[in-house]
Design an enzyme around this catalytic site. Structure first.
Site, PDB file in Angstrom:
ATOM      1  N   GLY A  15       0.850  -1.191   0.000  1.00  0.00           N
ATOM      2  CA  GLY A  15       0.000   0.000   0.000  1.00  0.00           C
ATOM      3  C   GLY A  15       0.881   1.233   0.000  1.00  0.00           C
ATOM      4  O   GLY A  15       2.067   1.169   0.331  1.00  0.00           O
ATOM      5  N   GLN A  20       3.068   9.937   1.547  1.00  0.00           N
ATOM      6  CA  GLN A  20       4.357   9.261   1.751  1.00  0.00           C
ATOM      7  C   GLN A  20       5.371   9.623   0.664  1.00  0.00           C
ATOM      8  O   GLN A  20       6.561   9.397   0.838  1.00  0.00           O
ATOM      9  CB  GLN A  20       4.167   7.732   1.793  1.00  0.00           C
ATOM     10  CG  GLN A  20       3.450   7.258   3.054  1.00  0.00           C
ATOM     11  CD  GLN A  20       3.277   5.764   3.067  1.00  0.00           C
ATOM     12  OE1 GLN A  20       2.354   5.232   2.468  1.00  0.00           O
ATOM     13  NE2 GLN A  20       4.175   5.063   3.740  1.00  0.00           N
ATOM     14  N   CYS A  63       5.888  -0.446   7.703  1.00  0.00           N
ATOM     15  CA  CYS A  63       5.561   0.821   7.046  1.00  0.00           C
ATOM     16  C   CYS A  63       6.773   1.302   6.249  1.00  0.00           C
ATOM     17  O   CYS A  63       7.888   1.298   6.772  1.00  0.00           O
ATOM     18  CB  CYS A  63       5.186   1.857   8.101  1.00  0.00           C
ATOM     19  SG  CYS A  63       4.735   3.446   7.389  1.00  0.00           S
ATOM     20  N   LEU A  64       6.519   1.716   5.023  1.00  0.00           N
ATOM     21  CA  LEU A  64       7.622   2.182   4.172  1.00  0.00           C
ATOM     22  C   LEU A  64       8.226   3.476   4.729  1.00  0.00           C
ATOM     23  O   LEU A  64       9.379   3.792   4.434  1.00  0.00           O
ATOM     24  CB  LEU A  64       7.128   2.398   2.734  1.00  0.00           C
ATOM     25  CG  LEU A  64       6.557   1.148   2.058  1.00  0.00           C
ATOM     26  CD1 LEU A  64       5.993   1.478   0.679  1.00  0.00           C
ATOM     27  CD2 LEU A  64       7.608   0.046   1.950  1.00  0.00           C
ATOM     28  N   HIS A 105      -4.450   1.371   7.876  1.00  0.00           N
ATOM     29  CA  HIS A 105      -3.060   1.855   7.974  1.00  0.00           C
ATOM     30  C   HIS A 105      -2.863   3.040   7.006  1.00  0.00           C
ATOM     31  O   HIS A 105      -2.314   4.074   7.376  1.00  0.00           O
ATOM     32  CB  HIS A 105      -2.118   0.700   7.636  1.00  0.00           C
ATOM     33  CG  HIS A 105      -0.664   1.050   7.573  1.00  0.00           C
ATOM     34  ND1 HIS A 105       0.272   0.539   8.457  1.00  0.00           N
ATOM     35  CD2 HIS A 105       0.043   1.850   6.725  1.00  0.00           C
ATOM     36  CE1 HIS A 105       1.468   1.016   8.150  1.00  0.00           C
ATOM     37  NE2 HIS A 105       1.353   1.815   7.088  1.00  0.00           N
ATOM     38  N   GLU A 106      -3.340   2.872   5.776  1.00  0.00           N
ATOM     39  CA  GLU A 106      -3.138   3.927   4.761  1.00  0.00           C
ATOM     40  C   GLU A 106      -3.963   5.167   5.094  1.00  0.00           C
ATOM     41  O   GLU A 106      -3.493   6.297   4.908  1.00  0.00           O
ATOM     42  CB  GLU A 106      -3.526   3.404   3.364  1.00  0.00           C
ATOM     43  CG  GLU A 106      -2.711   2.216   2.869  1.00  0.00           C
ATOM     44  CD  GLU A 106      -1.217   2.427   2.947  1.00  0.00           C
ATOM     45  OE1 GLU A 106      -0.756   3.573   2.843  1.00  0.00           O
ATOM     46  OE2 GLU A 106      -0.484   1.433   3.143  1.00  0.00           O
ATOM     47  N   HIS A 109      -2.302   7.377   7.463  1.00  0.00           N
ATOM     48  CA  HIS A 109      -1.290   8.251   6.845  1.00  0.00           C
ATOM     49  C   HIS A 109      -1.913   9.584   6.417  1.00  0.00           C
ATOM     50  O   HIS A 109      -1.285  10.639   6.524  1.00  0.00           O
ATOM     51  CB  HIS A 109      -0.666   7.586   5.611  1.00  0.00           C
ATOM     52  CG  HIS A 109       0.466   6.652   5.920  1.00  0.00           C
ATOM     53  ND1 HIS A 109       1.617   7.049   6.556  1.00  0.00           N
ATOM     54  CD2 HIS A 109       0.636   5.332   5.642  1.00  0.00           C
ATOM     55  CE1 HIS A 109       2.441   6.020   6.675  1.00  0.00           C
ATOM     56  NE2 HIS A 109       1.871   4.961   6.138  1.00  0.00           N
TER      57      HIS A 109
HETATM   58  O1  K1U Z   1       1.823   2.366   3.901  1.00  0.00           O
HETATM   59  C1  K1U Z   1       2.896   1.772   3.915  1.00  0.00           C
HETATM   60  O2  K1U Z   1       3.828   2.225   4.536  1.00  0.00           O
HETATM   61  C2  K1U Z   1       3.033   0.481   3.170  1.00  0.00           C
HETATM   62  C3  K1U Z   1       2.927  -0.733   4.077  1.00  0.00           C
HETATM   63  C4  K1U Z   1       1.479  -1.171   4.127  1.00  0.00           C
HETATM   64  C5  K1U Z   1       1.090  -2.106   5.226  1.00  0.00           C
HETATM   65  C6  K1U Z   1       1.806  -3.258   5.496  1.00  0.00           C
HETATM   66  C7  K1U Z   1       1.394  -4.119   6.507  1.00  0.00           C
HETATM   67  C8  K1U Z   1       0.266  -3.853   7.205  1.00  0.00           C
HETATM   68  C9  K1U Z   1      -0.433  -2.709   6.955  1.00  0.00           C
HETATM   69  C10 K1U Z   1      -0.034  -1.845   5.938  1.00  0.00           C
HETATM   70  C11 K1U Z   1       3.790  -1.819   3.466  1.00  0.00           C
HETATM   71  O3  K1U Z   1       3.546  -2.272   2.397  1.00  0.00           O
HETATM   72  S1  K1U Z   1       5.136  -2.387   4.398  1.00  0.00           S
HETATM   73  C12 K1U Z   1       5.815  -3.681   3.367  1.00  0.00           C
HETATM   74  C13 K1U Z   1       5.006  -4.930   3.349  1.00  0.00           C
HETATM   75  O4  K1U Z   1       4.142  -5.127   4.175  1.00  0.00           O
HETATM   76  C14 K1U Z   1       5.253  -5.943   2.297  1.00  0.00           C
HETATM   77  C15 K1U Z   1       6.193  -5.757   1.315  1.00  0.00           C
HETATM   78  C16 K1U Z   1       6.417  -6.732   0.344  1.00  0.00           C
HETATM   79  C17 K1U Z   1       5.689  -7.895   0.357  1.00  0.00           C
HETATM   80  C18 K1U Z   1       4.740  -8.105   1.331  1.00  0.00           C
HETATM   81  C19 K1U Z   1       4.514  -7.124   2.293  1.00  0.00           C
HETATM   82 ZN    ZN Z   2       2.756   3.161   6.290  1.00  0.00          ZN
END
Ligand code: K1U
Ligand code: ZN
Length: 151
Positions: A15, A20, A63-64, A105-106, A109
């Site tokens: 997401g 972001q 979270c990125l 989560h998004e 943000h």
């Molecule tokens: O919003 C963000 O920072 C992105 C975040 C979204 C998220 C992940 C987990 C739970 C709730 C919301 C991410 O994508 S973190 C990376 C991640 O979860 C992932 C990356 C590659 C493959 C599978 C998962």
């Molecule tokens: Zn995030």
């Protein structure tokens, strides 16, 4: 939204909210397809959560914007969502499972809230200390070219 999706896939993430990448817009992109599955991008413009279930579920979130920190967060396990899609149509739908976790989560943000804000004070402080250390290390890191020019 196309640029956001490209950024999200490159990260990689499941997401991404526009803020972001420095765009103060109420836009989210998401793709919950697993590795090997056909990509399934979703686009959300001006999303609103209409209702939240009273029941909560734990999920280990990342979270990125908070790299290398993963912690369990409790959130309502179902939400009803209204948003405009890529085509400009207004959609209302019920979300559960990872979809419910990710959209909440998004949407946090969009309000300037990070998943670590849902943690206990102790866990949040530990996460922030870890982030500070990683930032300091990254700042201290020098490239091989810089090293070879050191006296
Ligand atoms: O919003 C963000 O920072 C992105 C975040 C979204 C998220 C992940 C987990 C739970 C709730 C919301 C991410 O994508 S973190 C990376 C991640 O979860 C992932 C990356 C590659 C493959 C599978 C998962
Ligand atoms: Zn995030």
């Amino acid at each position: 939204m196309d640029d956001m999706l490209e950024t999200m896939y490159a990260a990689p993430g499941i997401g991404l909210a526009a803020i972001q990448i420095g765009e103060p817009l109420r836009i989210i992109v998401m793709d919950l397809a697993r590795e090997g599955e056909k990509p399934a991008p979703r686009y959300f413009v001006n999303p609103e959560i209409l209702t939240r279930a009273a029941e909560t579920q734990p999920y280990e979130e990342g979270c990125l914007s908070v790299p290398d920190i993963y912690e369990e967060v409790q959130r309502p396990d179902k939400v009803r969502l209204r948003y405009m899609n890529y085509q400009g149509e207004t959609i209302e739908e019920d979300c559960d499972g990872l979809y419910a976790v990710c959209i909440q989560h998004e949407m946090d943000h969009l309000e300037g809230i990070l998943f670590i804000d849902h943690l206990s004070r102790l866990k949040r402080e530990k996460a922030l200390n870890k982030l500070k250390k990683a930032k300091k290390l990254a700042e201290e890191e020098v490239t091989p070219a810089q090293k070879s020019h050191r006296i």
